[in-house]
Scaffold this active site. Structure first.
Site, PDB file in Angstrom:
ATOM      1  N   TYR A  17      41.200  80.446  21.512  1.00  0.00           N
ATOM      2  CA  TYR A  17      42.587  80.737  22.027  1.00  0.00           C
ATOM      3  C   TYR A  17      42.284  80.949  23.716  1.00  0.00           C
ATOM      4  CZ  TYR A  17      44.544  80.894  17.610  1.00  0.00           C
ATOM      5  OH  TYR A  17      45.042  80.777  16.288  1.00  0.00           O
ATOM      6  N   HIS A  67      36.537  78.056  12.086  1.00  0.00           N
ATOM      7  CA  HIS A  67      36.395  78.015  13.826  1.00  0.00           C
ATOM      8  C   HIS A  67      37.721  78.439  14.351  1.00  0.00           C
ATOM      9  CE1 HIS A  67      37.833  75.304  17.206  1.00  0.00           C
ATOM     10  NE2 HIS A  67      37.236  75.735  17.813  1.00  0.00           N
ATOM     11  N   GLU A 117      20.757  75.021  24.248  1.00  0.00           N
ATOM     12  CA  GLU A 117      20.950  75.972  23.337  1.00  0.00           C
ATOM     13  C   GLU A 117      22.525  76.470  23.463  1.00  0.00           C
ATOM     14  OE1 GLU A 117      19.130  77.279  21.202  1.00  0.00           O
ATOM     15  OE2 GLU A 117      17.588  75.855  21.786  1.00  0.00           O
ATOM     16  N   SER A 118      23.235  76.557  24.683  1.00  0.00           N
ATOM     17  CA  SER A 118      24.485  76.789  24.698  1.00  0.00           C
ATOM     18  C   SER A 118      25.307  75.899  24.112  1.00  0.00           C
ATOM     19  CB  SER A 118      24.842  77.301  25.993  1.00  0.00           C
ATOM     20  OG  SER A 118      24.212  78.347  26.701  1.00  0.00           O
ATOM     21  N   SER A 133      36.116  81.976  22.062  1.00  0.00           N
ATOM     22  CA  SER A 133      35.974  80.805  20.888  1.00  0.00           C
ATOM     23  C   SER A 133      34.981  81.390  19.867  1.00  0.00           C
ATOM     24  CB  SER A 133      35.197  79.785  22.073  1.00  0.00           C
ATOM     25  OG  SER A 133      34.896  78.548  21.194  1.00  0.00           O
ATOM     26  N   GLY A 165      24.050  67.577  31.644  1.00  0.00           N
ATOM     27  CA  GLY A 165      22.945  68.536  31.861  1.00  0.00           C
ATOM     28  C   GLY A 165      23.094  69.983  31.608  1.00  0.00           C
TER      29      GLY A 165
END
Length: 392
Positions: A197, A194, A354-355, A180, A350
Site C-alpha cells: 500500500y 503479497h 540482493e534488493s 511492501s 543497475g
C-alpha cells in the site's frame, strides 16, 4: 480514472513501480520487496519495542542509500508540516503496519526473528527493511517501508512510460511512501502472501507554469497457494471484501477483477495465484476517505492471512506436494522477472541485485512439460489460475 503524469523508478522510489492496466493508462503500484535495501550479512534480531542499533552497509544504485544506526522518529522533512498532514499520517500508518505484521509473523513462526536495515537517501527520506529467512514456518518473509523524495530523471520517465509515449520526458519532483511485503511459507499447503500500500505525490517542475500537484493512492493484497482449500480462499476474500465494503460496495468487485487481470502470466495463460484486491492511481475520491481505506486494508492483512497459516503450517505433506509447490514458486518467479515492471526496471538500470530479488522464494523448480493429472488437487489449482473464480 485520470492518467498518471509520472511513473516510477526502482532506485528513486524503492516501493513503487509502473504498470499498465486494462484501461490503457500508466499507473503506479508498489514494488515487491525488490527495491528495499537490506544487508544479508546482518544477524541482529529485531527488537520491536525500542530503537535498534544496527550494523548495516550502503547500497549503490542510481542514487546512493546511506545506512543508519537507528530508526528515526520520522523520515519526513520539517517542511512537510504538522503530524496531522496526509504525509505524516500515512507514514505513521505504514510504520504501525510494519510492526504489527512482523509481530504476528514472529509469533506464528515460533523462533525466526526479523533482521532489520535502516537507510536514508541524500535526496530525502529513507526506509526500514525487515527480512526473516529460513524460520520455523516461513522460508522467507519480508516487510519493508520507505518514505522518499526526489526527482524523476528523463531516463526513468521513458522506461516507466514506455518508448512510444507521446509525452515529453523531463524531471518531475516527487514524494512517495509505502509498505511492501512478500511472505513465502515452507509448508506446501500454506499459501504465499503479497501485499503493498502506498501514497504518491508529484509537483510541477520549477520551469513549468501551472500544473497543480497530483496525488494518488494504490495497493492490494493477493494470495498465492499451491493447493486450494476453499474455506481459506473464501476467508481471505471475505476479509478483504469487508474492508472494501466499509467505504464503497463497488470497490471489491472492481479491485478483485483488477487483481486477477494484473497478476496474469501471459506466456502461460494463467494467473500467478487466486487473487485478492488490487487498485492504483486512486484520486477520484476524497483524500481523507482514501487514507482511511488504505489504513483499513493494511489492518486487514493479519486477520485475512494468519488464520490460514495457523490451519496449514503443520499439515503433513509428501515429496509430491513439495515438488508441486516448487513448480508454482517457479510461476511466481516468472511473473516477477518477466512482467513485474518494477523488478525488470531495476535489473535494467543497475539496481542492487540482493534488493531487487529479495521478493523471490529461496527455492523454486522447473520441470520439462509438467502437467498435472486432470481432476487432481494440483489440476484444480491450475484450473483456478487459468479461469478466475468468484470465491464469495
Amino acid at each position: 480514472m485520470p492518467t498518471s503524469i509520472l511513473s516510477t523508478s526502482s532506485t528513486l522510489f524503492p516501493h513503487l513501480s509502473p504498470v499498465t492496466t486494462s484501461s490503457s493508462h500508466s499507473t503506479l503500484r508498489a514494488l515487491p520487496l525488490s527495491f528495499f535495501p537490506r544487508n544479508p550479512s546482518l544477524k541482529t534480531p529485531l527488537s520491536m519495542n525500542k530503537r535498534t542499533s544496527l550494523s548495516v552497509r550502503s547500497t549503490v544504485a542510481i542514487e546512493k542509500e546511506t545506512p543508519q544506526s537507528e530508526r528515526p522518529d520520522t523520515f519526513l522533512r520539517e517542511s512537510d508540516g504538522p503530524s496531522s498532514s496526509i504525509r505524516a499520517r500515512f507514514e505513521k500508518m505504514i510504520r504501525d503496519a510494519q510492526d504489527s505484521v512482523c509481530e504476528a509473523i514472529e509469533a506464528v513462526d515460533g523462533g525466526g526473528k526479523f533482521e532489520e536495515d535502516v537507510w536514508s537517501r541524500s535526496g530525502g527520506g529513507g526506509g526500514i527493511s525487515r527480512v526473516l529467512q529460513d524460520g520455523g514456518v516461513w522460508e522467507k518473509a519480508g516487510v519493508n517501508i520507505s518514505v522518499v523524495y526526489g526527482m524523476m530523471p528523463p531516463e526513468a520517465y521513458r522506461a516507466a512510460r514506455g518508448e512510444n509515449s507521446a509525452e515529453k520526458p523531463g524531471p518531475v519532483p516527487f514524494f512517495a511512501a509505502g509498505i511492501s511485503s512478500v511472505l513465502h511459507p515452507k509448508n506446501p499447503f500454506a499459501p504465499t502472501l503479497h501485499f503493498n500500500y502506498r501514497y504518491f505525490e508529484t509537483d510541477a517542475p520549477k520551469d513549468a507554469p501551472g500544473a497543480p500537484r497530483q496525488w494518488w493512492f494504490g495497493g492490494g493484497t493477493d494470495l498465492t497457494p499451491a493447493y486450494i482449500f476453499e474455506e481459506d480462499v473464501k476467508h481471505f476474500h471475505t476479509v478483504n471484501k469487508n474492508a472494501c465494503d466499509k467505504f464503497d460496495p463497488s470497490f471489491y468487485p472492481r479491485f478483485k477483477k483488477w487483481c486477477d487481470d494484473y497478476f496474469f502470466i501471459k506466456h502461460r495463460g494463467e494467473r500467478r495465484g487466486l487473487g485478492g484486491i488490487f487498485f492504483d492511481d486512486l484520486n477520484d475520491y476524497d483524500q481523507e476517505m482514501l487514507l482511511a481505506f488504505a489504513s483499513e486494508c493494511t489492518k486487514s492483512v493479519v486477520p485475512a492471512y494468519i488464520p490460514i497459516i495457523e490451519r496449514r503450517k503443520d499439515m503433513p505433506f509428501t515429496d509430491r506436494n513439495k515438488a508441486w509447490q516448487q513448480l508454482r514458486r517457479g510461476r511466481y518467479v516468472e511473473f516477477n522477472l518477466v512482467y513485474d515492471r518494477g523488478t525488470t526496471f531495476g535489473l535494467k538500470t543497475g539496481g542492487r541485485i540482493e534488493s531487487i530479488l529479495v521478493s523471490l522464494p529461496l527455492t523454486a523448480r522447473w520441470e520439462y512439460d509438467s502437467k498435472p493429472e486432470e481432476g487432481s488437487e494440483e489440476w484444480k489449482l491450475l484450473d483456478a489460475c487459468i479461469n478466475p473464480k468468484e470465491w464469495i
